[in-house]
Design an enzyme around this catalytic site. Structure first.
Site: not given
Ligand code: NVA
Ligand code: CP
Length: 295
Positions: A104, A131, A134, A214, A254, A282
């Site tokens: 990540r 993502h 997801q 989101d 998500c 998930r």
């Molecule tokens: N768009 C959000 C998704 C979190 C799972 C982010 O990147 O923070």
């Molecule tokens: N939706 C998602 O990826 O959540 P987290 O940021 O908690 O992993």
């Protein structure tokens, strides 16, 4: 044999996506029946995170454990990267210890570098541009609730340039559903054939079967809070917008959610919300993905 990464949805073939979702349904039923499934016995997954996570980290760790394997998490802040070790060397070394890695990170360049340097499969656990894990869960949830994906009308309301919006766009191209992105000026996705884009959320959601939103502030965008909250006013997925969609529409997010910003309390807790099934899925879809990449 060449290792297989999963950095974007298109890294699996159409047929593999269909069988992954079918296997996820099977794995969900097996878990409900408390059946022992040990398809990844003796295998190890490493998780390397440069941003916070609740779902991605725990669902991957639980997936490995429940399939008989082991998962190890390395927050970047606690690694030698913080003291100047390169991303390339880190990926090469970790590949000597584990059978696959979830990464990540921020920019997609970092993800590419990590994946190129690793000699084991790398899974995108969220980057700026995508993502995909997801989306595996989201697509499963749509099929579970609505029966099919093809031809459905999906409306994404919010940050059209976010990782989630971009992955929904990729999914629409791969799975032939209609996607409308409703986003304010300055936050719209790049023009993509077949994808409708509007600045009017009330128009974007008309007759939708699936409403997706989101956060307005993705991780790393905290400095833009005031500017973004102003830009996204009018893009909250609330009951007014929900009433304009199909009466059987489902709502996806998500998570984590910011109630009162991108989604209202009434909608996220309402009968059309599928967000907690989506979060659960998930686990099942990632088990199926791990079986493909490690099996
Ligand atoms: N768009 C959000 C998704 C979190 C799972 C982010 O990147 O923070
Ligand atoms: N939706 C998602 O990826 O959540 P987290 O940021 O908690 O992993």
């Amino acid at each position: 044999m060449k290792k297989r990464d999963f950095l974007k949805l298109a890294d699996l073939s159409h047929a593999e996506h269909l069988s992954l979702r079918a296997r996820a349904v099977e794995l969900k039923a097996l878990r409900q029946n408390r059946a022992l499934v040990e398809t990844l016995k003796g295998r190890t997954l490493g998780l390397v995170f440069e941003k916070p996570s609740t779902r991605t980290r725990v669902s991957f760790e639980a997936a490995m454990c429940q399939l008989g394997g082991t998962a190890l998490s390395l927050p970047m802040a606690e690694s030698q990267i913080k003291r100047g070790e390169t991303l390339e060397d880190t990926a090469r070394v970790l590949s000597r210890y584990v059978d696959a890695l979830v990464f990540r990170t921020f920019g997609d360049q970092r993800l590419e570098t990590f994946a190129r340097s690793a000699s084991v499969p790398v899974i995108n656990g969220l980057s700026e541009g995508a993502h995909p894990v997801q989306l595996l869960a989201d697509l499963m949830t749509v099929e579970e609730r609505l029966g099919s994906l093809g031809g459905r009308r999906v409306a994404f309301v919010g940050d059209g340039a976010s990782n989630m919006a971009l992955s929904w766009i990729e999914a629409a191209n791969l799975f032939q559903f209609q996607l409308t992105v409703a986003a304010p000026a300055g936050y719209q996705p790049p023009a993509t054939p077949g994808i409708r884009v509007t600045e009017d959320a009330k128009v974007g959601v008309i007759d939708a079967d699936v409403l997706v939103t989101d956060v307005w502030l993705s991780m790393g965008q905290e400095d833009e809070a005031a500017k973004r909250r102003a830009a996204f006013a009018g893009f909250q997925l609330d009951e007014t917008l929900l009433r304009r969609a199909s009466p059987k529409a489902i709502v996806l997010h998500c998570l984590p959610a910011h109630r009162g910003e991108e989604i209202s309390e009434a909608v996220i807790e309402g009968p059309q919300s599928a967000v907690f099934d989506e979060a659960e899925n998930r686990l099942h879809t990632q088990k199926a993905l791990l079986e493909v990449l490690l099996g």
